[in-house]
Enzyme design. Sequence first.
Site, PDB file in Angstrom:
ATOM      1  N   ARG A 245      43.488  46.293  36.581  1.00  0.00           N
ATOM      2  CA  ARG A 245      42.333  45.551  37.078  1.00  0.00           C
ATOM      3  C   ARG A 245      42.542  44.075  36.763  1.00  0.00           C
ATOM      4  O   ARG A 245      43.045  43.739  35.690  1.00  0.00           O
ATOM      5  CB  ARG A 245      41.041  46.021  36.373  1.00  0.00           C
ATOM      6  CG  ARG A 245      40.479  47.305  36.890  1.00  0.00           C
ATOM      7  CD  ARG A 245      39.726  47.112  38.199  1.00  0.00           C
ATOM      8  NE  ARG A 245      39.318  48.388  38.771  1.00  0.00           N
ATOM      9  CZ  ARG A 245      40.061  49.129  39.577  1.00  0.00           C
ATOM     10  NH1 ARG A 245      41.271  48.717  39.914  1.00  0.00           N
ATOM     11  NH2 ARG A 245      39.615  50.258  40.068  1.00  0.00           N
ATOM     12  N   GLU A 274      39.470  38.802  44.085  1.00  0.00           N
ATOM     13  CA  GLU A 274      40.328  39.330  45.151  1.00  0.00           C
ATOM     14  C   GLU A 274      39.605  39.121  46.471  1.00  0.00           C
ATOM     15  O   GLU A 274      38.463  39.544  46.589  1.00  0.00           O
ATOM     16  CB  GLU A 274      40.608  40.816  44.931  1.00  0.00           C
ATOM     17  CG  GLU A 274      41.499  41.063  43.733  1.00  0.00           C
ATOM     18  CD  GLU A 274      41.844  42.539  43.500  1.00  0.00           C
ATOM     19  OE1 GLU A 274      41.414  43.394  44.307  1.00  0.00           O
ATOM     20  OE2 GLU A 274      42.518  42.820  42.508  1.00  0.00           O
ATOM     21  N   HIS A 293      46.814  43.660  46.097  1.00  0.00           N
ATOM     22  CA  HIS A 293      46.219  44.936  45.668  1.00  0.00           C
ATOM     23  C   HIS A 293      46.604  46.081  46.611  1.00  0.00           C
ATOM     24  O   HIS A 293      45.755  46.701  47.246  1.00  0.00           O
ATOM     25  CB  HIS A 293      44.689  44.813  45.570  1.00  0.00           C
ATOM     26  CG  HIS A 293      44.076  45.866  44.689  1.00  0.00           C
ATOM     27  ND1 HIS A 293      42.905  45.674  43.995  1.00  0.00           N
ATOM     28  CD2 HIS A 293      44.474  47.139  44.377  1.00  0.00           C
ATOM     29  CE1 HIS A 293      42.608  46.770  43.303  1.00  0.00           C
ATOM     30  NE2 HIS A 293      43.551  47.663  43.526  1.00  0.00           N
TER      31      HIS A 293
END
Length: 328
Positions: A245, A274, A293
């Site tokens: 994370r 993000e 990601h």
Amino acid sequence: MQAAGKLMKVFVTRRIPQEGMKILSAAGVCEVSLWDSDEPVQRAELLKGVQGADGLLCLLSDKIDAEVLDAAGPNLKVISTLSVGFDHMALDEIKKRGIRVGYTPDVLTDATAELTVALLLATARRLPEGVEEVKNGGWSSWKPLWLCGYGLSGSTVGVIGLGRIGLAIARRLMPFGVKRLLYSGRTVKAHAAEVNGEFVPLDTLVSESDFIVVSCSLTPETQGLCDKALFSKMKNTAVFVNSSRGTVVNQEDLYEALSSGQIAAAGLDVTTPEPLPTDHPLLTLKNCVVLPHIGSATYSTRGIMGALSAQNLLGGLQGTAMPSELTF
């Protein structure tokens, strides 16, 4: 099949893999309303979409808090998230209201572990830099030290958080000739024996490892765990990789460690926020590889995640077993 008037209302916050949508429509028990976009649902649309819903299928980017639960009303029986993580949900509020929660663990372990190894190798062996040099004409004659990086053979690898994904990463790294595998976390893991893992304090792990892989879950203890104090204990040849994370890492401190030569390189598949703004300082560094990601981004994994989230939702709607129910 239930009469049309009795169909339960379901709100899906994004286009999800077809495997999931097919399961929902074939079940014949729910009427699906979909935020038909690849982009996240806007807050106002989310609050509108959940009104009167019996079930909600959401993503990691959707903040499911008391306001959303209030907007949904008392019919809400189940929330199914297309993710392993659940830090986007107010679990205390959800539990208070007796709402069941489904998530998608295990199914993305292999894909995430593969991507983490790819990111580690790309960072350590400077692949993005190499590709860039080929494209911009920087590739001239062979030079003994040009684009040299760090190899895994004979190295010490430290894994922060040897859970399902951490172990899967370790399993894939060992055949590269890793000499020692250190891990830290809350407890000793029985499965660590499989990779000859040594349970050590975090300080020992960061000071002795050549490669440091963050694979822990986000908790109050791990938030901001990788900070200036931690980076200062690492070798200046250390390669740091995070696929857990974004908020586990203090990015300002990481930038400082990378730009000052405190550590050699970093690879990130997760950031805060993000997406990371294109003018973020980390993106100016050659020794920092940032991916968008994509840990679980294989076609098969995303299809399985879609199917599992649909099955979890149906179980919650019908009061039956859910394949992956979160117990909290």
